[in-house]
Design a protein around this motif. Structure first.
Motif, short mmCIF file in Angstrom:
data_model
loop_
_atom_site.label_atom_id
_atom_site.label_comp_id
_atom_site.label_asym_id
_atom_site.label_seq_id
_atom_site.Cartn_x
_atom_site.Cartn_y
_atom_site.Cartn_z
N PHE A 72 0.70 -1.23 -0.18
CA PHE A 72 0.04 0.25 -0.11
C PHE A 72 0.87 1.12 0.14
N ILE A 73 1.85 1.22 0.98
CA ILE A 73 2.73 2.40 0.99
C ILE A 73 3.37 2.67 -0.33
N ARG A 74 3.96 1.60 -0.97
CA ARG A 74 4.78 1.62 -2.35
C ARG A 74 3.59 2.22 -3.35
N GLN A 75 2.65 1.73 -3.36
CA GLN A 75 1.47 2.02 -4.26
C GLN A 75 1.14 3.81 -3.95
N GLN A 76 1.12 4.13 -2.85
CA GLN A 76 0.94 5.61 -2.76
C GLN A 76 2.19 6.55 -3.04
N ASN A 77 3.30 5.95 -3.18
CA ASN A 77 4.42 6.46 -3.61
C ASN A 77 4.83 7.34 -2.33
N ILE A 78 4.78 6.73 -1.04
CA ILE A 78 5.30 7.44 0.12
C ILE A 78 6.79 6.81 0.38
N LYS A 79 7.35 8.03 0.54
CA LYS A 79 9.04 7.65 0.79
C LYS A 79 9.06 7.62 2.41
N LEU A 80 9.47 6.58 2.70
CA LEU A 80 9.97 6.41 4.32
C LEU A 80 11.27 6.60 4.63
N GLY A 81 11.35 7.45 5.64
CA GLY A 81 12.84 7.73 6.25
C GLY A 81 13.13 6.46 6.70
N GLU A 82 14.29 6.75 7.40
CA GLU A 82 15.08 5.52 8.17
C GLU A 82 14.35 5.29 9.37
N LYS A 83 14.12 6.25 10.17
CA LYS A 83 13.66 6.30 11.64
C LYS A 83 11.93 6.32 11.55
N ASP A 84 11.40 6.61 10.43
CA ASP A 84 9.78 6.63 10.56
C ASP A 84 9.21 5.43 11.04
N LYS A 85 8.24 5.70 11.48
CA LYS A 85 7.04 4.52 12.31
C LYS A 85 6.11 4.16 11.48
N VAL A 86 5.61 3.12 11.25
CA VAL A 86 4.53 2.43 10.58
C VAL A 86 3.70 1.68 11.60
N ASP A 87 2.30 1.99 11.48
CA ASP A 87 1.59 1.30 12.43
C ASP A 87 0.29 1.09 11.57
N PRO A 88 -0.25 -0.28 11.42
CA PRO A 88 0.52 -1.41 11.58
C PRO A 88 1.96 -1.69 10.89
N SER A 89 2.78 -2.61 11.27
CA SER A 89 3.99 -2.90 10.58
C SER A 89 3.84 -3.11 9.17
N LEU A 90 4.94 -3.14 8.22
CA LEU A 90 4.84 -3.37 6.83
C LEU A 90 4.41 -4.62 6.37
N GLY A 91 4.69 -5.63 7.12
CA GLY A 91 4.26 -6.95 6.87
C GLY A 91 2.72 -7.25 7.08
N SER A 92 2.06 -6.24 7.75
CA SER A 92 0.62 -6.51 8.25
C SER A 92 -0.41 -6.77 7.02
N SER A 93 -1.38 -7.46 7.04
CA SER A 93 -2.26 -7.50 5.82
C SER A 93 -3.35 -6.40 6.14
N LEU A 94 -3.94 -5.93 4.90
CA LEU A 94 -4.94 -5.08 4.95
C LEU A 94 -6.17 -5.35 4.60
N LYS A 95 -7.30 -5.04 5.05
CA LYS A 95 -8.54 -5.23 4.85
C LYS A 95 -9.55 -3.88 4.70
N PRO A 96 -10.76 -4.11 4.42
CA PRO A 96 -11.56 -3.07 4.43
C PRO A 96 -11.70 -2.37 5.72
N GLY A 97 -11.78 -1.11 5.77
CA GLY A 97 -11.66 -0.52 7.16
C GLY A 97 -10.41 -0.30 7.76
N SER A 98 -9.49 -0.79 7.46
CA SER A 98 -7.96 -0.86 7.74
C SER A 98 -7.69 0.71 8.20
N SER A 99 -6.64 0.99 9.08
CA SER A 99 -6.03 2.17 9.30
C SER A 99 -4.49 2.04 9.05
#
Length: 337
Positions: A114-141
């Motif tokens: 999803f992040i790659r699809q949105q062309n979002i560049k992540l910094g080395e220390k940036d935090k992502v919640d949920p983690s990158l490997g988490s699955s997405l489903k309708p209504g996810s944040s």
């Protein structure tokens, strides 16, 4: 007879030609017709198609795509027999990033995609919640916190040390600054962690002294005796700088006349006389024996007055003119032992 034989040969040739043409047509048909499986909306559709690519197949089979739907393999991929074509329907995901929260439609099945699809560049220390490997489903944040680390320098004061030494040439309780102190300076480096521009951590990483502090030297009086105007040495327990005035027993000072009740009677119940003084009992307890300079007189604290508050002292005098001429003076009062 020969003619019939020739006709028979021609008929055989025609039959063979038709058979050959049919075989070629069937072969071409088999090569052009492909059997594929379309997986869409949780359904499997087995289909035969002459379409050349995935886009043509979906159009042929009436599979409509929205802007954010995803197809695997891609729409321009050439079809082959036995191919599986899967349509991923886009769904709504809430994205919070850089102080903004928006609803975004995506067909990505993981946060990383999803992040790659949105062309979002992540910094080395940036935090992502949920983690990158988490699955997405309708209504996810998905929340992305920008983390920035930087170093800042601040100037800090280094307090000076105060050294106090006893001096028996000074009266007890008095102090004298012999050498004035001076604060030093140091440069302090901190590492600051910012999350979305807000400081969340501050850590000291180094400091450098710019100037050293200078020590302050103070002398404190230890002298506990006073030489009186009579040449006597009297021990005292406390010395106070005060403002002195004078009063009489008369109406001008007390509001009483001779013959009035308690005329000439002190707060202690004694009769006023030379050597009696009026004080604030919170400063000098009643009954205290005093020596007052520069007049060089001994007194006793037996009286109080409504105007005598704090570091004030009122000296009794028998004559009103003497009391008036005394006025107000700065005096030093010793509480004798």
């Amino acid at each position: 007879m020969k003619s019939r034989l020739d006709m028979l040969k021609k008929w055989h040739v025609c039959v063979l030609a038709v058979v050959l043409l049919l075989s070629i047509s069937i072969g071409i048909y088999d090569l052009s017709n492909k059997k594929v499986t379309i997986i869409v909306d949780d359904k499997k559709i087995e289909a035969s198609t002459f379409s050349k690519d995935v886009a043509g197949l979906l159009e042929e089979k009436g599979v409509k795509l929205s802007k954010n739907d995803k197809v695997s393999p891609s729409l321009d991929e050439k079809l082959s027999d036995g191919m599986d074509v899967k349509v991923y329907r886009a769904f709504e995901v809430t994205l919070s990033i850089d102080g903004k929260t928006n609803a975004v439609y995506t067909a990505a099945d993981t946060v990383e995609k999803f992040i790659r699809q949105q062309n979002i560049k992540l910094g080395e220390k940036d935090k992502v919640d949920p983690s990158l490997g988490s699955s997405l489903k309708p209504g996810s944040s998905v929340k992305i916190v920008r983390v920035e680390m930087k170093q800042v320098q601040e100037s800090k004061e280094i307090p000076y040390k105060v050294t106090v030494v006893g001096d028996d040439s000074l009266e007890a309780g008095k102090t004298k600054v012999v050498q004035k102190g001076k604060a030093g300076q140091k440069s302090v480096t901190y590492e600051i962690v910012l999350e979305d521009g807000v400081e969340v951590d501050k850590r000291l990483v180094g400091e450098k002294v710019v100037s050293m502090p200078s020590e302050e030297l103070v002398k404190r009086g230890t002298k506990s005796f006073v030489l009186t105007s009579r040449g006597e040495s009297r021990d005292f327990k406390r010395v106070i700088n005060m403002v002195a005035s004078a009063y009489t027993a008369g109406y001008e000072s007390t509001g009483k006349n001779p013959g009035d009740r308690n005329y000439g009677i002190t707060r202690s119940g004694t009769r006023v006389r030379p050597g009696v003084v009026s004080v604030d009992p919170r400063v000098i307890p009643l009954g205290s024996r005093l020596y007052i300079e520069p007049m060089g007189i001994y007194c006793i604290a037996e009286d109080t007055g409504s105007a005598i508050k704090g570091n004030r002292i009122d000296i009794y005098m028998e004559n009103l003119s003497d009391a008036r001429s005394f006025g107000k003076r700065n005096v030093t009062v010793y509480l004798l032992k």
